[in-house]
Design a protein around this motif. Structure first.
Motif, PDB file in Angstrom:
ATOM      1  N   TRP A 165       0.831  -1.206   0.000  1.00 30.21           N
ATOM      2  CA  TRP A 165       0.000   0.000   0.000  1.00 30.21           C
ATOM      3  C   TRP A 165       0.862   1.251   0.000  1.00 30.21           C
ATOM      4  N   TYR A 166       1.897   1.265   0.856  1.00 30.93           N
ATOM      5  CA  TYR A 166       2.698   2.478   0.987  1.00 30.93           C
ATOM      6  C   TYR A 166       3.596   2.695  -0.226  1.00 30.93           C
ATOM      7  N   ARG A 167       4.097   1.626  -0.792  1.00 34.80           N
ATOM      8  CA  ARG A 167       4.911   1.780  -1.999  1.00 34.80           C
ATOM      9  C   ARG A 167       4.097   2.411  -3.123  1.00 34.80           C
ATOM     10  N   GLU A 168       2.834   2.014  -3.231  1.00 33.16           N
ATOM     11  CA  GLU A 168       1.974   2.597  -4.258  1.00 33.16           C
ATOM     12  C   GLU A 168       1.650   4.049  -3.924  1.00 33.16           C
ATOM     13  N   LEU A 169       1.398   4.341  -2.647  1.00 35.45           N
ATOM     14  CA  LEU A 169       1.052   5.699  -2.232  1.00 35.45           C
ATOM     15  C   LEU A 169       2.222   6.654  -2.420  1.00 35.45           C
ATOM     16  N   ALA A 170       3.402   6.250  -1.932  1.00 28.65           N
ATOM     17  CA  ALA A 170       4.537   7.163  -1.881  1.00 28.65           C
ATOM     18  C   ALA A 170       5.500   7.015  -3.044  1.00 28.65           C
ATOM     19  N   GLY A 171       5.326   5.948  -3.828  1.00 28.76           N
ATOM     20  CA  GLY A 171       6.224   5.740  -4.949  1.00 28.76           C
ATOM     21  C   GLY A 171       7.626   5.373  -4.538  1.00 28.76           C
ATOM     22  N   ARG A 172       7.746   4.682  -3.383  1.00 33.16           N
ATOM     23  CA  ARG A 172       9.074   4.287  -2.883  1.00 33.16           C
ATOM     24  C   ARG A 172       9.144   2.782  -2.760  1.00 33.16           C
ATOM     25  N   ALA A 173      10.288   2.228  -3.113  1.00 36.85           N
ATOM     26  CA  ALA A 173      10.460   0.777  -3.063  1.00 36.85           C
ATOM     27  C   ALA A 173      11.388   0.341  -1.935  1.00 36.85           C
ATOM     28  N   ASP A 174      11.769   1.279  -1.045  1.00 38.56           N
ATOM     29  CA  ASP A 174      12.767   0.964  -0.025  1.00 38.56           C
ATOM     30  C   ASP A 174      12.154   0.696   1.346  1.00 38.56           C
ATOM     31  N   THR A 175      10.877   0.365   1.392  1.00 37.23           N
ATOM     32  CA  THR A 175      10.220   0.081   2.663  1.00 37.23           C
ATOM     33  C   THR A 175      10.637  -1.293   3.176  1.00 37.23           C
ATOM     34  N   VAL A 176      10.961  -1.380   4.466  1.00 34.22           N
ATOM     35  CA  VAL A 176      11.377  -2.619   5.110  1.00 34.22           C
ATOM     36  C   VAL A 176      10.202  -3.183   5.892  1.00 34.22           C
ATOM     37  N   VAL A 177       9.971  -4.479   5.800  1.00 38.16           N
ATOM     38  CA  VAL A 177       8.884  -5.114   6.556  1.00 38.16           C
ATOM     39  C   VAL A 177       9.442  -5.710   7.848  1.00 38.16           C
ATOM     40  N   LEU A 178       8.932  -5.216   8.970  1.00 39.34           N
ATOM     41  CA  LEU A 178       9.280  -5.760  10.281  1.00 39.34           C
ATOM     42  C   LEU A 178       8.034  -5.687  11.155  1.00 39.34           C
ATOM     43  N   PRO A 179       7.397  -6.813  11.450  1.00 39.63           N
ATOM     44  CA  PRO A 179       6.211  -6.768  12.308  1.00 39.63           C
ATOM     45  C   PRO A 179       6.574  -6.365  13.729  1.00 39.63           C
ATOM     46  N   ASN A 180       5.664  -5.626  14.372  1.00 43.98           N
ATOM     47  CA  ASN A 180       5.824  -5.364  15.794  1.00 43.98           C
ATOM     48  C   ASN A 180       5.767  -6.688  16.545  1.00 43.98           C
ATOM     49  N   GLY A 181       6.263  -6.692  17.767  1.00 41.23           N
ATOM     50  CA  GLY A 181       6.204  -7.892  18.590  1.00 41.23           C
ATOM     51  C   GLY A 181       5.503  -7.616  19.896  1.00 41.23           C
ATOM     52  N   VAL A 182       5.126  -8.658  20.589  1.00 39.37           N
ATOM     53  CA  VAL A 182       4.497  -8.531  21.902  1.00 39.37           C
ATOM     54  C   VAL A 182       5.167  -9.510  22.859  1.00 39.37           C
ATOM     55  N   ALA A 183       5.057  -9.204  24.137  1.00 39.97           N
ATOM     56  CA  ALA A 183       5.612 -10.098  25.148  1.00 39.97           C
ATOM     57  C   ALA A 183       4.858 -11.418  25.140  1.00 39.97           C
ATOM     58  N   ALA A 184       5.563 -12.483  25.432  1.00 39.28           N
ATOM     59  CA  ALA A 184       4.918 -13.795  25.484  1.00 39.28           C
ATOM     60  C   ALA A 184       3.833 -13.782  26.556  1.00 39.28           C
ATOM     61  N   PRO A 185       2.586 -14.103  26.208  1.00 36.17           N
ATOM     62  CA  PRO A 185       1.514 -14.118  27.203  1.00 36.17           C
ATOM     63  C   PRO A 185       1.773 -15.189  28.256  1.00 36.17           C
ATOM     64  N   GLY A 186       1.340 -14.920  29.464  1.00 35.47           N
ATOM     65  CA  GLY A 186       1.481 -15.918  30.519  1.00 35.47           C
ATOM     66  C   GLY A 186       0.547 -17.089  30.299  1.00 35.47           C
ATOM     67  N   THR A 187       0.817 -18.172  30.981  1.00 32.55           N
ATOM     68  CA  THR A 187      -0.048 -19.355  30.874  1.00 32.55           C
ATOM     69  C   THR A 187      -1.277 -19.180  31.760  1.00 32.55           C
ATOM     70  N   LEU A 188      -2.320 -19.895  31.425  1.00 36.85           N
ATOM     71  CA  LEU A 188      -3.566 -19.863  32.193  1.00 36.85           C
ATOM     72  C   LEU A 188      -3.855 -21.279  32.679  1.00 36.85           C
ATOM     73  N   GLY A 189      -3.864 -21.450  33.992  1.00 36.57           N
ATOM     74  CA  GLY A 189      -4.110 -22.768  34.560  1.00 36.57           C
ATOM     75  C   GLY A 189      -5.515 -23.263  34.280  1.00 36.57           C
ATOM     76  N   ALA A 190      -5.695 -24.576  34.422  1.00 35.87           N
ATOM     77  CA  ALA A 190      -6.993 -25.189  34.115  1.00 35.87           C
ATOM     78  C   ALA A 190      -8.109 -24.602  34.970  1.00 35.87           C
ATOM     79  N   GLU A 191      -7.824 -24.355  36.257  1.00 34.19           N
ATOM     80  CA  GLU A 191      -8.862 -23.819  37.140  1.00 34.19           C
ATOM     81  C   GLU A 191      -9.234 -22.388  36.754  1.00 34.19           C
ATOM     82  N   ASP A 192      -8.212 -21.565  36.449  1.00 36.88           N
ATOM     83  CA  ASP A 192      -8.488 -20.192  36.031  1.00 36.88           C
ATOM     84  C   ASP A 192      -9.235 -20.163  34.709  1.00 36.88           C
ATOM     85  N   ARG A 193      -8.854 -21.049  33.811  1.00 37.35           N
ATOM     86  CA  ARG A 193      -9.538 -21.111  32.512  1.00 37.35           C
ATOM     87  C   ARG A 193     -11.011 -21.457  32.700  1.00 37.35           C
ATOM     88  N   ALA A 194     -11.275 -22.418  33.557  1.00 35.67           N
ATOM     89  CA  ALA A 194     -12.663 -22.819  33.817  1.00 35.67           C
ATOM     90  C   ALA A 194     -13.451 -21.671  34.439  1.00 35.67           C
TER      91      ALA A 194
END
Length: 383
Positions: A165-194
């Motif tokens: 989308w941005y290459r078409e909008l801005a006419g630039r081919a030098d855009t780098v793709v790097l997805p944002n990241g998130v912290a690893a979610p904590g685990t959820l125990g069976a009792e909490d899940r229930a």
């Protein structure tokens, strides 16, 4: 003249000082990205300073960042106030910044001018895939953002669709793709899940489908309700919608007035425990009509919950055939995909395991911060 990164004794990795410039520090996805980065920046050899340009009623992320030990500067200037350029340049000098990293149009313009004036490399992250602007003012703002990014050393797109989308909008081919990241979610125990499932009315024999996003038109909640109306009641699926936004009252009124929705759809409002909700679910449904890279789906992979999502924007960069199902953004296709996956427990289990592996390899905050470090190093002058 650009400063050299601070080099610790003993040959350790030199610290790169990065100023993140953003329009404001209220609630929002782009702002929250900086909170995620604060937790992992040090491990990647990054020291961050955050500069918020404009005031906001509730600067919630400013407080969170300060609590994490981040230096936060709030300029409190009106949007597009040209004095911001001088203030940002002064802050860059005072804090001996190596790289300027900008977020969103206003900051892209201000940060790029200030950074280039001082000889600092500038990196810009795109956070949106925008529709064509309506009106002259909106068009001017988008043009100013594009012009500001032309001054940047590197422009980061968070998904391949956004890059196209941005290459078409801005006419630039030098855009780098790097997805944002998130912290690893904590685990959820069976009792909490229930416990979570009981609270949401998803008892024995029920399939719990969770949607978590702001209730705005582009997030597709109306499409989701259209799909739910097509799903037979005996499918045994409970839909829990977490989030708030301008459409919430309208959506709640529709559900309350529709028998096919009333007993199967729950509104949870704003929740600060979204990863736990996703971990308690059997599947995550994301019916967006436009999305660059939804964080909710990264969390879904991290907790091992399979996904049904629309095939729009950057969603296909997250959800692959082994981690979920992509459907066209229309009611029948979405309904069919939800019913098929809800009825196949073995497939859901396989997708959950594949999702956790994909998260660790592609979307963890550690992978993301290392990618940012590499981009900064490429942008810096030779040491």
């Amino acid at each position: 003249m650009s400063p050299s990164p601070s080099i610790p004794a003993g040959g350790a990795t030199p610290t790169i000082r990065v100023a993140h410039v953003i329009h404001s520090l209220g609630a929002g996805g782009a702002e929250h990205v900086l909170v995620e980065l604060a937790d992992v920046a040090g491990a990647a050899g990054l020291e961050i300073v955050v500069i918020g340009l404009s005031p906001v009623d509730e600067p919630v992320h400013a407080a969170t960042l300060r609590a994490k030990g981040v230096t936060v500067l709030q300029l409190e200037l009106a949007r597009w106030d040209p004095r911001a350029i001088l203030h940002v340049a002064t802050a860059l000098r005072r804090h001996r910044i190596d790289v300027v990293h900008t977020h969103l149009k206003h900051a892209d313009l201000v940060g790029s001018i200030a950074g280039r004036a001082l000889g600092r490399p500038v990196v810009s992250t795109l956070h949106l895939i925008e529709d064509a602007p309506v009106g002259r003012m909106a068009t001017l703002k988008r043009r100013l953002g594009v012009w500001g990014r032309r001054l940047a050393t590197t422009t980061i797109a968070v998904s391949s669709a956004q890059a196209s989308w941005y290459r078409e909008l801005a006419g630039r081919a030098d855009t780098v793709v790097l997805p944002n990241g998130v912290a690893a979610p904590g685990t959820l125990g069976a009792e909490d899940r229930a416990t979570v499932r009981r609270e949401l009315g998803a008892g024995e024999g029920k399939v719990l489908a969770v949607t978590a996003s702001l209730m705005r038109p582009e997030k597709g909640h109306a499409l989701l309700l259209d799909a739910v109306e097509r799903i037979p009641a005996d499918a045994g699926i409970v839909f829990a919608l977490a989030g708030d936004g301008p459409l919430r009252a309208e959506l709640e009124a529709r559900v309350a007035a529709t028998a096919a929705l009333r007993d199967r759809v729950r509104f949870l409002g704003y929740r600060d425990d979204v990863p736990a909700l996703l971990a308690a679910a059997d599947l995550v449904v994301h019916p967006s009509l436009a999305d660059a890279l939804p964080t909710t789906l990264m969390h879904a992979l991290g907790v091992g919950t399979p996904v049904v999502a629309t095939r729009v924007g950057g969603i296909a960069d997250i959800v692959t055939p082994d981690t979920g199902v992509l459907a066209e953004p229309e009611p029948a296709a979405l309904a069919d995909a939800v019913v098929a996956l809800a009825g196949d427990r073995a497939r859901r289990t396989e997708m959950g395991a594949a999702g956790r592996l994909r998260f660790e390899r592609r979307f963890s905050s550690a992978v993301w911060s290392a990618g940012l470090r590499a981009i900064y190093e490429d942008a810096l002058p030779a040491r």
